[in-house]
Design a protein around this motif. Structure first.
Motif, PDB file in Angstrom:
ATOM      1  N   GLY A   9      63.366  10.201 -25.025  1.00 14.78           N
ATOM      2  CA  GLY A   9      62.782   9.144 -25.337  1.00 14.78           C
ATOM      3  C   GLY A   9      61.725   9.224 -26.612  1.00 14.78           C
ATOM      4  N   LEU A  10      61.819  10.523 -26.870  1.00 12.19           N
ATOM      5  CA  LEU A  10      60.634  10.896 -27.876  1.00 12.19           C
ATOM      6  C   LEU A  10      61.130  10.408 -29.271  1.00 12.19           C
ATOM      7  N   ARG A  11      60.481   9.826 -29.964  1.00 13.64           N
ATOM      8  CA  ARG A  11      60.677   9.537 -31.555  1.00 13.64           C
ATOM      9  C   ARG A  11      59.822  10.097 -32.142  1.00 13.64           C
ATOM     10  N   PRO A  12      60.012  10.453 -33.628  1.00 13.89           N
ATOM     11  CA  PRO A  12      59.016  10.768 -34.588  1.00 13.89           C
ATOM     12  C   PRO A  12      57.692   9.792 -34.505  1.00 13.89           C
ATOM     13  N   GLY A  13      56.615  10.585 -34.448  1.00 18.81           N
ATOM     14  CA  GLY A  13      55.378   9.738 -34.306  1.00 18.81           C
ATOM     15  C   GLY A  13      54.917   9.503 -32.829  1.00 18.81           C
ATOM     16  N   GLY A  14      55.690   9.951 -31.879  1.00 22.26           N
ATOM     17  CA  GLY A  14      55.378   9.770 -30.539  1.00 22.26           C
ATOM     18  C   GLY A  14      54.596  11.097 -29.925  1.00 22.26           C
ATOM     19  N   ALA A  15      54.189  10.933 -28.883  1.00 22.91           N
ATOM     20  CA  ALA A  15      53.437  11.886 -28.233  1.00 22.91           C
ATOM     21  C   ALA A  15      54.238  12.389 -26.992  1.00 22.91           C
ATOM     22  N   VAL A  16      54.121  13.616 -26.663  1.00 28.01           N
ATOM     23  CA  VAL A  16      54.641  14.278 -25.464  1.00 28.01           C
ATOM     24  C   VAL A  16      53.476  15.103 -24.619  1.00 28.01           C
ATOM     25  N   ALA A  17      53.108  14.708 -23.393  1.00 26.39           N
ATOM     26  CA  ALA A  17      52.194  15.460 -22.503  1.00 26.39           C
ATOM     27  C   ALA A  17      52.869  16.700 -21.787  1.00 26.39           C
ATOM     28  N   LEU A  18      52.416  17.802 -22.208  1.00 23.94           N
ATOM     29  CA  LEU A  18      53.044  18.981 -21.453  1.00 23.94           C
ATOM     30  C   LEU A  18      51.829  19.448 -20.461  1.00 23.94           C
ATOM     31  N   ARG A  19      52.563  19.464 -19.162  1.00 25.73           N
ATOM     32  CA  ARG A  19      51.717  19.583 -17.954  1.00 25.73           C
ATOM     33  C   ARG A  19      52.608  21.033 -17.383  1.00 25.73           C
ATOM     34  N   LEU A  20      52.506  22.187 -18.162  1.00 23.92           N
ATOM     35  CA  LEU A  20      53.187  23.234 -17.822  1.00 23.92           C
ATOM     36  C   LEU A  20      52.226  24.518 -17.785  1.00 23.92           C
ATOM     37  N   PRO A  21      52.558  25.306 -16.522  1.00 22.22           N
ATOM     38  CA  PRO A  21      51.535  26.479 -16.593  1.00 22.22           C
ATOM     39  C   PRO A  21      51.865  27.631 -17.694  1.00 22.22           C
ATOM     40  N   PRO A  22      51.410  28.570 -17.865  1.00 27.08           N
ATOM     41  CA  PRO A  22      51.697  29.483 -19.319  1.00 27.08           C
ATOM     42  C   PRO A  22      53.058  29.967 -18.762  1.00 27.08           C
ATOM     43  N   SER A  23      53.905  29.874 -19.801  1.00 33.61           N
ATOM     44  CA  SER A  23      55.303  30.201 -19.493  1.00 33.61           C
ATOM     45  C   SER A  23      56.223  30.156 -20.714  1.00 33.61           C
ATOM     46  N   LEU A  24      57.389  30.712 -20.858  1.00 32.03           N
ATOM     47  CA  LEU A  24      58.287  30.639 -21.821  1.00 32.03           C
ATOM     48  C   LEU A  24      58.435  29.016 -22.046  1.00 32.03           C
ATOM     49  N   SER A  25      58.735  28.300 -21.154  1.00 35.59           N
ATOM     50  CA  SER A  25      59.061  26.970 -21.058  1.00 35.59           C
ATOM     51  C   SER A  25      57.835  26.074 -21.713  1.00 35.59           C
ATOM     52  N   TYR A  26      56.803  26.443 -21.556  1.00 36.51           N
ATOM     53  CA  TYR A  26      55.535  25.887 -22.228  1.00 36.51           C
ATOM     54  C   TYR A  26      55.577  26.264 -23.864  1.00 36.51           C
ATOM     55  N   VAL A  27      55.840  27.382 -24.259  1.00 36.01           N
ATOM     56  CA  VAL A  27      55.928  27.669 -25.528  1.00 36.01           C
ATOM     57  C   VAL A  27      57.144  26.899 -26.340  1.00 36.01           C
ATOM     58  N   VAL A  28      58.213  26.734 -25.653  1.00 33.70           N
ATOM     59  CA  VAL A  28      59.594  26.232 -26.145  1.00 33.70           C
ATOM     60  C   VAL A  28      59.109  24.834 -26.348  1.00 33.70           C
ATOM     61  N   HIS A  29      58.675  24.200 -25.423  1.00 34.07           N
ATOM     62  CA  HIS A  29      58.411  22.658 -25.519  1.00 34.07           C
ATOM     63  C   HIS A  29      57.249  22.489 -26.520  1.00 34.07           C
ATOM     64  N   LEU A  30      56.348  22.971 -26.464  1.00 31.85           N
ATOM     65  CA  LEU A  30      55.154  22.823 -27.633  1.00 31.85           C
ATOM     66  C   LEU A  30      55.886  22.904 -28.883  1.00 31.85           C
ATOM     67  N   LEU A  31      56.447  23.893 -29.440  1.00 33.24           N
ATOM     68  CA  LEU A  31      56.947  24.168 -30.586  1.00 33.24           C
ATOM     69  C   LEU A  31      58.123  23.055 -30.899  1.00 33.24           C
ATOM     70  N   ALA A  32      59.134  22.782 -29.807  1.00 35.40           N
ATOM     71  CA  ALA A  32      60.115  21.580 -29.871  1.00 35.40           C
ATOM     72  C   ALA A  32      59.487  20.136 -30.236  1.00 35.40           C
ATOM     73  N   VAL A  33      58.124  19.961 -29.753  1.00 37.20           N
ATOM     74  CA  VAL A  33      57.544  18.544 -29.997  1.00 37.20           C
ATOM     75  C   VAL A  33      57.142  18.561 -31.392  1.00 37.20           C
ATOM     76  N   TRP A  34      56.523  19.416 -31.978  1.00 31.10           N
ATOM     77  CA  TRP A  34      55.956  19.739 -33.305  1.00 31.10           C
ATOM     78  C   TRP A  34      57.281  19.744 -34.208  1.00 31.10           C
ATOM     79  N   ARG A  35      58.365  20.272 -33.871  1.00 32.75           N
ATOM     80  CA  ARG A  35      59.510  20.178 -34.741  1.00 32.75           C
ATOM     81  C   ARG A  35      59.972  18.999 -34.836  1.00 32.75           C
ATOM     82  N   SER A  36      59.825  18.295 -33.674  1.00 28.14           N
ATOM     83  CA  SER A  36      60.447  16.938 -33.546  1.00 28.14           C
ATOM     84  C   SER A  36      59.516  15.566 -34.495  1.00 28.14           C
ATOM     85  N   GLY A  37      58.319  16.234 -34.932  1.00 26.64           N
ATOM     86  CA  GLY A  37      57.473  15.516 -35.592  1.00 26.64           C
ATOM     87  C   GLY A  37      56.487  14.623 -34.587  1.00 26.64           C
TER      88      GLY A  37
END
Length: 448
Positions: free
Chosen positions: A41-69
Motif C-alpha cells: 500500500g505504499l504510494r509516492p508521498g506516503g510514509a512507512v514506519a520502521l520498527r525493526l532492530p538493527p539488521s540487514l532487513s532494517y537497512v534494506v527497507h529503509l533504502l527501499a522506502v526512499w527509493r519509492s519516494g
C-alpha cells in the motif's frame, strides 16, 4: 538516492554481518523490498514506519522506502507498544514494517530479522521530510523531528570534508543504533556513500569489538557513544591491533577519567563529535587535539547568544510543532551552554543550559558538580539535577555508602556546591541511545 548511497561496483563489500554483503546484492534486496512495500500500500508521498532492530532487513527497507519516494519513520525497536501506538496515531504511515521473527541474543548488535509488512492508513505523509525521528528524550518527552532528503545528502557530503573520518577502503566498526542520527548518518549513510565497509561486531562486548577490528587488515575506526568508550577502556587486547586507528564518539560529554583510561589502554586518538537529531553533526575534534572544544563542521555556523549555543538551520526541523523558543529565523537553539572563541572559532560545550542554578545567591554549575561526583572512586555514573536543592543520583561501581560519598565530596566541593541529597541506584535510567536520563520525574521514579 542511488547516486548517493547505492552507486559503485557490484562486487564491493559494503556490510559485513559477519558474512559480506556486496553492493550488487544490496541493490537487488532493496528492489525486492520496494516491490513488497508497493504491494502492501505504499504510494509516492506516503510514509512507512520502521520498527525493526538493527539488521540487514532494517537497512534494506529503509533504502527501499526512499527509493519509492516515501518518508521513513524510524521507531526504535525498544519502544513500548504504547509509545509506538502514540507515534503511529500522530504520523499515520501507510505501511508498518515490524519483525515477525528475530534471531540472536539480547547482546547481538545486528540480528537476523524476518520482517512483516502491514497496511496502516491511506493518508499521505504529513510533512515533506525524507526521515522522521524521535529525539532521545534525555531531558523530557521526545520531540518529533524531520529532515529532508536535501539535508541528509548535505550532511553525508559534509562528512567527506571532515578530517579524521574513515576513508574508502577502510572500515567503521559500528556500535550506535542506526535509528538515531550518529549511527544513521555518521555510520550507515556515510559508509554507503564513501564506500567504507560497515562492520557491526557480533556482540556488544569489548572482546567482540576488538575481535571485529582484528578480523581484517584494513584500517578501522570505532564509532560509538561514551558507554562504549568505558567498555573498551576496561578490555585488554589479546594482541597488538595496528588496524585500530581511532575511536569517534558522539552523544554526551566524555568524562576526563574515562577518556584517559581509554588512551592508556589502547593508545589511539579518541575523537569527539557534537550534534543533534535536528541538524546532525555540528562540530568535531576527531584527533582529540582540542578536547573538550570542537571545530564546526563544514557548512555549519555556530554562534553564542547569552551563553547559549545556536546553530544555523534554514527551516524548522520539527513536525507538527511551531515553537519559536526552539527555532526562529534560521537558527536552532540547542539549549546547550557554551562559548565560541572569536579568534579560533573553536566551540566549547559546557553542558545543558539549565545546569546553571543559584544557591543562596551563588551560581553553581551542575555540570561541574556532576563531573566531580562521577570522578570519585567507586562511582560508575552520576546525574546531578536541581530538585528543591542540588540532588545527585549515583550508580556505584562496587561497595559505596551515602556517608562515604558525602565525605569525599566535602573534600572536593565548596559547601554551597555539594548535593543536599544523595541517591544510590543499582542502575541509572538511560534512553534507548544509552544517554543518561536527566528528567527529574524519571530519576525520582527510578529511586527505591
Amino acid at each position: 538516492m542511488d547516486d548517493v548511497l547505492l552507486a559503485g561496483p557490484a562486487t564491493d563489500v559494503c556490510l559485513r554481518l559477519p558474512e559480506p554483503v556486496e553492493r550488487g546484492a544490496l541493490r537487488r534486496l532493496v528492489a525486492d523490498a520496494q516491490a513488497r512495500l508497493a504491494e502492501t500500500g505504499l504510494r509516492p508521498g506516503g510514509a512507512v514506519a520502521l520498527r525493526l532492530p538493527p539488521s540487514l532487513s532494517y537497512v534494506v527497507h529503509l533504502l527501499a522506502v526512499w527509493r519509492s519516494g516515501g518518508q521513513a519513520v524510524l521507531l526504535d525497536h525498544r519502544l513500548t507498544d504504547h509509545e509506538v501506538d502514540r507515534a503511529l496515531e500522530r504520523l499515520h504511515p501507510q505501511v508498518v514494517v515490524a519483525p515477525v521473527r528475530a534471531g540472536g541474543g539480547a547482546l547481538r548488535v545486528f540480528v537476523d530479522v524476518t520482517a512483516g509488512l502491514s497496511a496502516y492508513s491511506d493518508r499521505s505523509a504529513g510533512s515533506p521530510h525524507a526521515v522522521v525521528q524521535l529525539s532521545s528524550g534525555s531531558t523530557g518527552p521526545s520531540k518529533v523531528i524531520g529532515r529532508t532528503a536535501e539535508d541528509l545528502v548535505a550532511e553525508v557530503r559534509r562528512y567527506t570534508e571532515i578530517d579524521g573520518v574513515a576513508r574508502p577502503g577502510e572500515r567503521i566498526i559500528l556500535l550506535p543504533s542506526m535509528v538515531h542520527v550518529l549511527g544513521l548518518v555518521g555510520g550507515l549513510l556515510y559508509g554507503l556513500h564513501a564506500r567504507v565497509e560497515l562492520v557491526p561486531p557480533e556482540r556488544l562486548s569489548g572482546d567482540a569489538v576488538l575481535a571485529a577490528i582484528a578480523a581484517q587488515d584494513s584500517p578501522a575506526t570505532v564509532l560509538g557513544v561514551p558507554f562504549h568508550i568505558g567498555l573498551l577502556a576496561s578490555t585488554r587486547p589479546p594482541a597488538p591491533l595496528p588496524q585500530f586507528k581511532r575511536m569517534t564518539t558522539g552523544g554526551e560529554l566524555v568524562p576526563a577519567a574515562v577518556a584517559q583510561a581509554f588512551a592508556d589502554r589502547h593508545g589511539v586518538p579518541l575523537g569527539n563529535m557534537y550534534g543533534m537529531t535536528e541538524v546532525g553533526v555540528i562540530g568535531t575534534d576527531l584527533y582529540g587535539r582540542h578536547r573538550p572544544s570542537i571545530t564546526p563542521a563544514p557548512g555549519i555556523e555556530v554562534r553564542e547568544v547569552d551563553g547559549e549555543l545556536l546553530v544555523s538551520c534554514p527551516a524548522s526541523p520539527y513536525v507538527g510543532l511551531s515553537d519559536p523558543t526552539r527555532w526562529a529565523d534560521g537558527w536552532l537553539r540547542t539549549r546547550d551552554a557554551g562559548t565560541v572563541d572569536p579568534v579560533t572559532g573553536l566551540v566549547t560545550v559546557r553542558g545543558r543550559l539549565d545546569s546553571q542554578v543559584s544557591v543562596g545567591g551563588l551560581k553553581v554549575d551542575l555540570t561541574e558538580v556532576e563531573a566531580t561526583v562521577a570522578a570519585l572512586p567507586g562511582v560508575a555514573a552520576a546525574v546531578v539535577v536541581y530538585d528543591n536543592g542540588i540532588t545527585a543520583y549515583v550508580q556505584p561501581d562496587g561497595p559505596l555508602t551515602e556517608d562515604a560519598l558525602d565525605k569525599q565530596l566535602a573534600e572536593r566541593l565548596a559547601g554551597y556546591k555539594r548535593p543536599r541529597t544523595l541517591h544510590l541506584l543499582d542502575q541509572l535510567p538511560r534512553t534507548t541511545t544509552g544517554k543518561l536520563v536527566r528528567a527529574t520525574e524519571a530519576l525520582r521514579a527510578a529511586t527505591p
